[in-house]
Scaffold this motif. Sequence first.
Motif, short mmCIF file in Angstrom:
data_model
loop_
_atom_site.label_atom_id
_atom_site.label_comp_id
_atom_site.label_asym_id
_atom_site.label_seq_id
_atom_site.Cartn_x
_atom_site.Cartn_y
_atom_site.Cartn_z
N THR A 248 8.78 67.67 -53.62
CA THR A 248 9.59 66.94 -52.70
C THR A 248 9.04 67.04 -51.25
N HIS A 249 8.71 68.48 -51.01
CA HIS A 249 7.89 68.58 -49.69
C HIS A 249 6.56 67.72 -49.72
N LEU A 250 5.91 67.63 -50.69
CA LEU A 250 4.64 66.62 -50.73
C LEU A 250 5.04 65.16 -50.66
N SER A 251 6.18 64.95 -51.22
CA SER A 251 6.54 63.53 -50.96
C SER A 251 7.06 63.11 -49.38
N ARG A 252 7.58 64.11 -48.85
CA ARG A 252 7.80 64.02 -47.38
C ARG A 252 6.75 63.75 -46.44
#
Length: 461
Positions: A248-252
């Motif tokens: 999720t962090h990588l996606s942001r």
Amino acid sequence: GANTMWGGRFAAGPDAIMEAINASIGFDRRLAAQDIAGSRAHAAMLADTGIITADDAAQIDAGLLTVLSEIEGGTFAFSTALEDIHMNVESRLRELIGDAAGRLHTARSRNDQVALDFRMWVRDQADAAVTGLTALIEALVGQAEAGADLVMPGFTHLQTAQPVTWGHHMLAYAEMFARDRARFADARARMNECPLGAAALAGTGFPIDRHATAAALGFDRPSANSLDAVSDRDFALEFLSSASICATHLSRISEELVIWSSAQFRFVRLSDRFSTGSSIMPQKRNPDAAELTRAKVGRITGAMVSLLTVMKGLPLAYSKDMQEDKEQVFDAADSLMLALAAMEGMVRDMAPQADNLRAAAASGFSTATDLADWLVREAGLPFRDAHHVVGALVKLAEDSGRDLPELTLEEMQGAHPAITAGVFDVLTVEASAASRLSYGGTSPTRVREQAARWREALAAE
Ligand code: ARG
């Protein structure tokens, strides 16, 4: 014919569909190294405790090493009829060393065997995630050091909010990824109990030494309850939930890179190494790696939901449902490692565009809060009143197509008589960012301190 592994009770062999739905060798061959390591530790322990002879153990050990080299060398013939990696290895061992192979499975079941293999595999992946995250954090810290002074717009609602620094933005992600790293490390510590010796579900009557096998395989201790040891997959779920949060962090950050690299933003230039062209539009530099990294969260979080759903409602102890744990975790781990490496490369290579960042920071009345703060500090206004005065000035500027620093002193004083020429000092984006010296704030001074703290922490690891 009857299955060679449990042919004693079976007159007929399985239907082709039975074999197809039952077999896991298509994917659990990835556990070969763990399976053989576990078997070697088990055989050594069986000999040390006198359960099998030293001679049988030596034959088993040599045979297992041969099997391993065959698998690693790509010459091993995997058989679907033999269902899974455990049966494939054992069957080949029997071909290689004969009857001694049959003693390996003493005081063991495939239930504790697969729980062990999979746990060791996931443990390695947790370590790999920690390593990958460390490299990504290092890359972010490098960007923060180089760009501690670069002023850019900070957003809320993707609307210009206040000036921030590039370094501050980079270190925001370093914080997130460091928590992800800690989650993987926590999960690893919790999963590091050895299920081997739980046997099918109840333990065994043989005088095994579970502490010895646990230590030999790098575990902190044997698991305390044999039913639990073969029944749960929460270690995999914890890995998947850590991976989902990380993804999720990588996606942001990926989403930000996609936006920032667009012609409309031009905040950052991704390197050639991490961009692609278009087969038709010659001008294109597409951020494919960022887009794919943004997307990986779908399969990773999907894997977590999938395994949670498989596990819910399963009675103790082992059920074959649990064979469905592996593909999800394999795919999630592969996706995560790839996404981490791609993000690390993109971050390392990317070039912030200082002039564009600064120009964007200066638009959208980003120093309106600084003007209000000035009225509070220098003219003693309550913040709410100052907010109102500045609102009127923003409207005046907007209506006349100007930015706040372009208003005249007379216009300023029209909104509030206490305003003096000194106010213009706080209206530049550099002054705004530099003033935010509160702990954790965006000023270059604080960013440099934080970057130095990161460097020290990374060096100490
Ligand atoms: N292939 C199985 C799995 O992945 C191994 C354990 C089989 N145990 C059993 N009792 N059939 O879970």
